[in-house]
Design a protein around this motif. Structure first.
Motif, short mmCIF file in Angstrom:
data_model
loop_
_atom_site.label_atom_id
_atom_site.label_comp_id
_atom_site.label_asym_id
_atom_site.label_seq_id
_atom_site.Cartn_x
_atom_site.Cartn_y
_atom_site.Cartn_z
N GLU A 1 0.82 -1.20 0.00
CA GLU A 1 0.00 0.00 0.00
C GLU A 1 0.87 1.26 0.00
O GLU A 1 2.01 1.24 0.42
CB GLU A 1 -0.93 0.03 1.23
CG GLU A 1 -2.18 -0.81 1.09
CD GLU A 1 -1.93 -2.30 1.15
OE1 GLU A 1 -0.85 -2.69 1.63
OE2 GLU A 1 -2.79 -3.07 0.71
N ARG A 2 0.29 2.37 -0.50
CA ARG A 2 1.02 3.65 -0.50
C ARG A 2 1.03 4.26 0.89
O ARG A 2 2.05 4.80 1.33
CB ARG A 2 0.36 4.63 -1.47
CG ARG A 2 0.61 4.30 -2.90
CD ARG A 2 0.15 5.43 -3.80
NE ARG A 2 -0.03 4.90 -5.13
CZ ARG A 2 -1.02 5.19 -5.93
NH1 ARG A 2 -1.95 6.03 -5.55
NH2 ARG A 2 -1.10 4.66 -7.11
N GLU A 3 -0.14 4.23 1.56
CA GLU A 3 -0.26 4.83 2.88
C GLU A 3 -0.81 3.79 3.86
O GLU A 3 -1.64 2.96 3.48
CB GLU A 3 -1.21 6.02 2.87
CG GLU A 3 -0.66 7.24 2.15
CD GLU A 3 -1.59 8.43 2.29
OE1 GLU A 3 -1.07 9.54 2.32
OE2 GLU A 3 -2.82 8.24 2.38
N VAL A 4 -0.37 3.88 5.10
CA VAL A 4 -0.85 2.99 6.14
C VAL A 4 -1.10 3.78 7.42
O VAL A 4 -0.50 4.82 7.63
CB VAL A 4 0.15 1.85 6.44
CG1 VAL A 4 0.29 0.91 5.26
CG2 VAL A 4 1.51 2.38 6.86
N ARG A 5 -2.00 3.27 8.25
CA ARG A 5 -2.20 3.85 9.58
C ARG A 5 -1.18 3.16 10.47
O ARG A 5 -1.18 1.95 10.61
CB ARG A 5 -3.61 3.59 10.08
CG ARG A 5 -3.90 4.26 11.41
CD ARG A 5 -5.36 4.16 11.79
NE ARG A 5 -6.26 4.72 10.81
CZ ARG A 5 -6.55 6.02 10.67
NH1 ARG A 5 -5.97 6.90 11.46
NH2 ARG A 5 -7.40 6.43 9.76
N LEU A 6 -0.29 3.94 11.09
CA LEU A 6 0.84 3.37 11.81
C LEU A 6 0.62 3.41 13.32
O LEU A 6 0.18 4.42 13.86
CB LEU A 6 2.12 4.14 11.45
CG LEU A 6 3.42 3.56 11.99
CD1 LEU A 6 3.67 2.18 11.42
CD2 LEU A 6 4.58 4.48 11.66
N ILE A 7 0.95 2.30 13.95
CA ILE A 7 0.93 2.20 15.42
C ILE A 7 2.36 1.92 15.86
O ILE A 7 3.02 1.02 15.35
CB ILE A 7 -0.02 1.09 15.89
CG1 ILE A 7 -1.44 1.40 15.44
CG2 ILE A 7 0.04 0.94 17.40
CD1 ILE A 7 -2.43 0.31 15.71
N ALA B 1 -4.10 -5.19 10.34
CA ALA B 1 -5.50 -5.10 9.91
C ALA B 1 -5.54 -4.76 8.42
O ALA B 1 -5.66 -3.60 8.04
CB ALA B 1 -6.24 -4.05 10.72
N PRO B 2 -5.43 -5.78 7.55
CA PRO B 2 -5.35 -5.53 6.12
C PRO B 2 -6.65 -5.02 5.49
O PRO B 2 -6.62 -4.36 4.46
CB PRO B 2 -4.97 -6.88 5.52
CG PRO B 2 -5.37 -7.88 6.54
CD PRO B 2 -5.30 -7.19 7.86
N ASN B 3 -7.80 -5.26 6.12
CA ASN B 3 -9.08 -4.87 5.53
C ASN B 3 -9.50 -3.44 5.87
O ASN B 3 -10.47 -2.94 5.31
CB ASN B 3 -10.18 -5.83 5.96
CG ASN B 3 -9.90 -7.24 5.47
OD1 ASN B 3 -9.26 -7.42 4.45
ND2 ASN B 3 -10.34 -8.23 6.23
N ALA B 4 -8.78 -2.79 6.77
CA ALA B 4 -9.12 -1.43 7.16
C ALA B 4 -8.73 -0.46 6.04
O ALA B 4 -7.89 -0.77 5.19
CB ALA B 4 -8.40 -1.06 8.45
N LYS B 5 -9.34 0.71 6.02
CA LYS B 5 -9.00 1.75 5.04
C LYS B 5 -8.44 2.95 5.78
O LYS B 5 -9.20 3.61 6.49
CB LYS B 5 -10.25 2.18 4.24
CG LYS B 5 -10.85 1.09 3.42
CD LYS B 5 -10.05 0.82 2.17
CE LYS B 5 -10.70 -0.31 1.40
NZ LYS B 5 -9.87 -0.99 0.49
N PRO B 6 -7.21 3.32 5.67
CA PRO B 6 -6.09 2.57 5.12
C PRO B 6 -5.71 1.41 6.06
O PRO B 6 -6.07 1.43 7.23
CB PRO B 6 -4.97 3.61 5.06
CG PRO B 6 -5.29 4.57 6.15
CD PRO B 6 -6.79 4.61 6.23
#
Length: 179
Positions: free
Chosen positions: A22-28, A58-63
Protein backbone atom coordinates in the motif's frame (compact mmCIF):
# COMPACT_ATOMS: atom_id res chain seq x y z
CA UNK A 1 18.10 -4.16 9.44
CA UNK A 2 15.29 -6.57 8.60
CA UNK A 3 15.00 -10.02 10.03
CA UNK A 4 14.29 -12.89 7.66
CA UNK A 5 11.71 -15.14 9.22
CA UNK A 6 10.53 -18.53 8.10
CA UNK A 7 6.78 -18.84 7.89
CA UNK A 8 4.95 -21.22 10.20
CA UNK A 9 1.86 -22.77 8.59
CA UNK A 10 -0.31 -22.88 11.74
CA UNK A 11 -0.13 -19.14 12.51
CA UNK A 12 -2.18 -16.62 10.59
CA UNK A 13 0.01 -15.20 7.84
CA UNK A 14 0.71 -11.47 8.12
CA UNK A 15 2.50 -9.24 5.64
CA UNK A 16 5.74 -7.78 6.96
CA UNK A 17 8.19 -5.09 5.79
CA UNK A 18 8.58 -5.05 1.95
CA UNK A 19 5.60 -7.39 1.46
CA UNK A 20 3.28 -4.48 2.29
CA UNK A 21 2.34 -2.86 -1.04
CA UNK A 22 0.00 0.00 0.00
CA UNK A 23 1.02 3.65 -0.50
CA UNK A 24 -0.26 4.83 2.88
CA UNK A 25 -0.85 2.99 6.14
CA UNK A 26 -2.20 3.85 9.58
CA UNK A 27 0.84 3.37 11.81
CA UNK A 28 0.93 2.20 15.42
CA UNK A 29 4.19 2.61 17.30
CA UNK A 30 5.90 -0.24 19.18
CA UNK A 31 4.58 1.32 22.43
CA UNK A 32 0.99 1.16 21.16
CA UNK A 33 0.70 4.88 20.38
CA UNK A 34 -1.08 5.78 17.18
CA UNK A 35 1.17 7.86 14.90
CA UNK A 36 -1.46 8.35 12.19
CA UNK A 37 -1.68 7.87 8.41
CA UNK A 38 1.83 7.93 6.90
CA UNK A 39 3.42 6.93 3.58
CA UNK A 40 4.77 3.38 3.54
CA UNK A 41 8.40 4.54 3.12
CA UNK A 42 8.20 6.66 6.26
CA UNK A 43 6.65 3.75 8.18
CA UNK A 44 9.44 1.44 7.00
CA UNK A 45 12.07 4.01 8.04
CA UNK A 46 10.56 4.27 11.52
CA UNK A 47 10.72 0.47 11.81
CA UNK A 48 14.34 0.50 10.53
CA UNK A 49 15.37 3.09 13.12
CA UNK A 50 13.97 1.00 15.97
CA UNK A 51 15.45 -2.20 14.47
CA UNK A 52 12.00 -3.77 14.41
CA UNK A 53 9.58 -5.02 11.73
CA UNK A 54 6.58 -3.33 10.16
CA UNK A 55 3.64 -5.75 10.35
CA UNK A 56 0.25 -5.31 8.69
CA UNK A 57 -2.19 -6.23 11.47
CA UNK A 58 -5.50 -5.10 9.91
CA UNK A 59 -5.35 -5.53 6.12
CA UNK A 60 -9.08 -4.87 5.53
CA UNK A 61 -9.12 -1.43 7.16
CA UNK A 62 -9.00 1.75 5.04
CA UNK A 63 -6.09 2.57 5.12
CA UNK A 64 -4.56 -0.73 6.37
CA UNK A 65 -3.24 -0.70 9.93
CA UNK A 66 0.45 -1.52 10.45
CA UNK A 67 2.32 -1.89 13.70
CA UNK A 68 6.01 -1.61 14.49
CA UNK A 69 6.96 -4.75 16.45
CA UNK A 70 9.42 -7.61 16.80
CA UNK A 71 7.75 -10.09 14.44
CA UNK A 72 9.76 -13.10 15.63
CA UNK A 73 8.72 -12.51 19.23
CA UNK A 74 5.11 -11.93 18.13
CA UNK A 75 5.01 -15.26 16.24
CA UNK A 76 6.52 -17.05 19.22
CA UNK A 77 3.88 -15.60 21.57
CA UNK A 78 1.08 -16.53 19.15
CA UNK A 79 2.33 -20.13 18.82
CA UNK A 80 2.50 -20.40 22.63
CA UNK A 81 -1.11 -19.14 22.93
CA UNK A 82 -2.21 -21.59 20.23
CA UNK A 83 -0.57 -24.54 22.01
CA UNK A 84 -2.16 -23.48 25.30
CA UNK A 85 -5.59 -23.29 23.64
CA UNK A 86 -5.11 -26.79 22.21
CA UNK A 87 -4.23 -28.10 25.67
CA UNK A 88 -7.45 -26.73 27.16
CA UNK A 89 -9.57 -28.13 24.34
CA UNK A 90 -11.80 -31.08 25.15
CA UNK A 91 -12.08 -33.74 22.46
CA UNK A 92 -15.49 -35.37 22.19
CA UNK A 93 -15.70 -38.61 20.27
CA UNK A 94 -18.93 -39.83 18.79
CA UNK A 95 -19.58 -43.53 19.30
CA UNK A 96 -22.39 -45.32 17.50
CA UNK A 97 -24.83 -48.01 18.63
CA UNK A 98 -26.87 -49.72 15.90
CA UNK A 99 -30.02 -51.71 16.49
CA UNK A 100 -33.00 -53.09 14.63
CA UNK A 101 -36.62 -52.22 15.47
CA UNK A 102 -37.31 -55.79 16.67
CA UNK A 103 -34.32 -56.11 19.03
CA UNK A 104 -34.65 -58.54 21.96
CA UNK A 105 -34.68 -57.32 25.58
CA UNK A 106 -31.31 -58.92 26.49
CA UNK A 107 -29.57 -57.48 23.42
CA UNK A 108 -30.97 -54.06 24.26
CA UNK A 109 -29.60 -54.33 27.82
CA UNK A 110 -26.14 -55.38 26.58
CA UNK A 111 -26.02 -52.42 24.16
CA UNK A 112 -27.25 -50.10 26.92
CA UNK A 113 -24.39 -51.32 29.16
CA UNK A 114 -21.83 -50.59 26.46
CA UNK A 115 -23.39 -47.17 25.85
CA UNK A 116 -23.22 -46.37 29.57
CA UNK A 117 -19.50 -47.18 29.39
CA UNK A 118 -19.11 -44.69 26.49
CA UNK A 119 -21.07 -42.03 28.38
CA UNK A 120 -18.92 -42.50 31.50
CA UNK A 121 -15.86 -41.78 29.34
CA UNK A 122 -17.46 -38.49 28.24
CA UNK A 123 -18.24 -39.57 24.68
CA UNK A 124 -21.31 -38.60 22.70
CA UNK A 125 -23.32 -41.60 21.49
CA UNK A 126 -25.28 -41.84 18.25
CA UNK A 127 -27.99 -44.47 18.64
CA UNK A 128 -29.56 -45.61 15.39
CA UNK A 129 -32.27 -48.06 14.40
CA UNK A 130 -32.01 -49.39 10.84
CA UNK A 131 -35.21 -50.28 9.02
CA UNK A 132 -35.21 -52.93 6.28
CA UNK A 133 -37.95 -53.54 3.73
CA UNK A 134 -41.45 -53.51 5.22
CA UNK A 135 -40.14 -52.29 8.58
CA UNK A 136 -40.15 -48.77 7.09
CA UNK A 137 -43.92 -48.81 7.41
CA UNK A 138 -43.60 -49.23 11.20
CA UNK A 139 -41.20 -46.49 12.25
CA UNK A 140 -43.07 -46.02 15.55
CA UNK A 141 -41.58 -49.38 16.68
CA UNK A 142 -38.10 -47.92 16.16
CA UNK A 143 -39.03 -44.76 18.08
CA UNK A 144 -40.24 -46.93 21.01
CA UNK A 145 -36.94 -48.85 20.98
CA UNK A 146 -34.91 -45.61 21.03
CA UNK A 147 -36.96 -44.07 23.84
CA UNK A 148 -36.69 -47.28 25.88
CA UNK A 149 -32.93 -47.27 25.24
CA UNK A 150 -32.74 -43.65 26.45
CA UNK A 151 -34.65 -44.68 29.56
CA UNK A 152 -32.17 -47.52 30.25
CA UNK A 153 -29.20 -45.13 29.97
CA UNK A 154 -30.93 -42.14 31.65
CA UNK A 155 -28.83 -42.47 34.82
CA UNK A 156 -25.63 -41.59 32.91
CA UNK A 157 -26.82 -39.68 29.85
CA UNK A 158 -29.53 -37.43 28.46
CA UNK A 159 -31.04 -37.09 25.01
CA UNK A 160 -29.19 -34.43 23.03
CA UNK A 161 -31.23 -34.82 19.82
CA UNK A 162 -34.64 -36.47 19.80
CA UNK A 163 -35.22 -39.51 17.52
CA UNK A 164 -35.46 -38.43 13.88
CA UNK A 165 -35.64 -40.26 10.57
CA UNK A 166 -32.59 -39.98 8.31
CA UNK A 167 -33.17 -42.09 5.21
CA UNK A 168 -33.67 -45.70 6.34
CA UNK A 169 -32.37 -44.97 9.85
CA UNK A 170 -33.93 -43.35 12.89
CA UNK A 171 -31.20 -41.54 14.81
CA UNK A 172 -30.95 -40.17 18.34
CA UNK A 173 -27.93 -38.62 20.13
CA UNK A 174 -27.10 -39.10 23.82
CA UNK A 175 -24.64 -37.01 25.85
CA UNK A 176 -23.05 -37.65 29.22
CA UNK A 177 -24.71 -36.05 32.26
CA UNK A 178 -21.38 -34.91 33.75
CA UNK A 179 -20.82 -32.37 30.91
Amino acid sequence: MFIKIRRCSNIKELQINEEIREREVRLIDSDGKQIGVVPIKKALNIAYEKKLDLVKVAPNAKPPVCKVMNYGKYKYEMSKKEKEAKKNQKVINIKEMRMSPNIEEHDLNVKAGKTIEFLKNGNKVKVSVRFKGRQLGHTEAGRKVLLKFAELTSEYGTIDKQPKMEGRNMVMFLVSKND
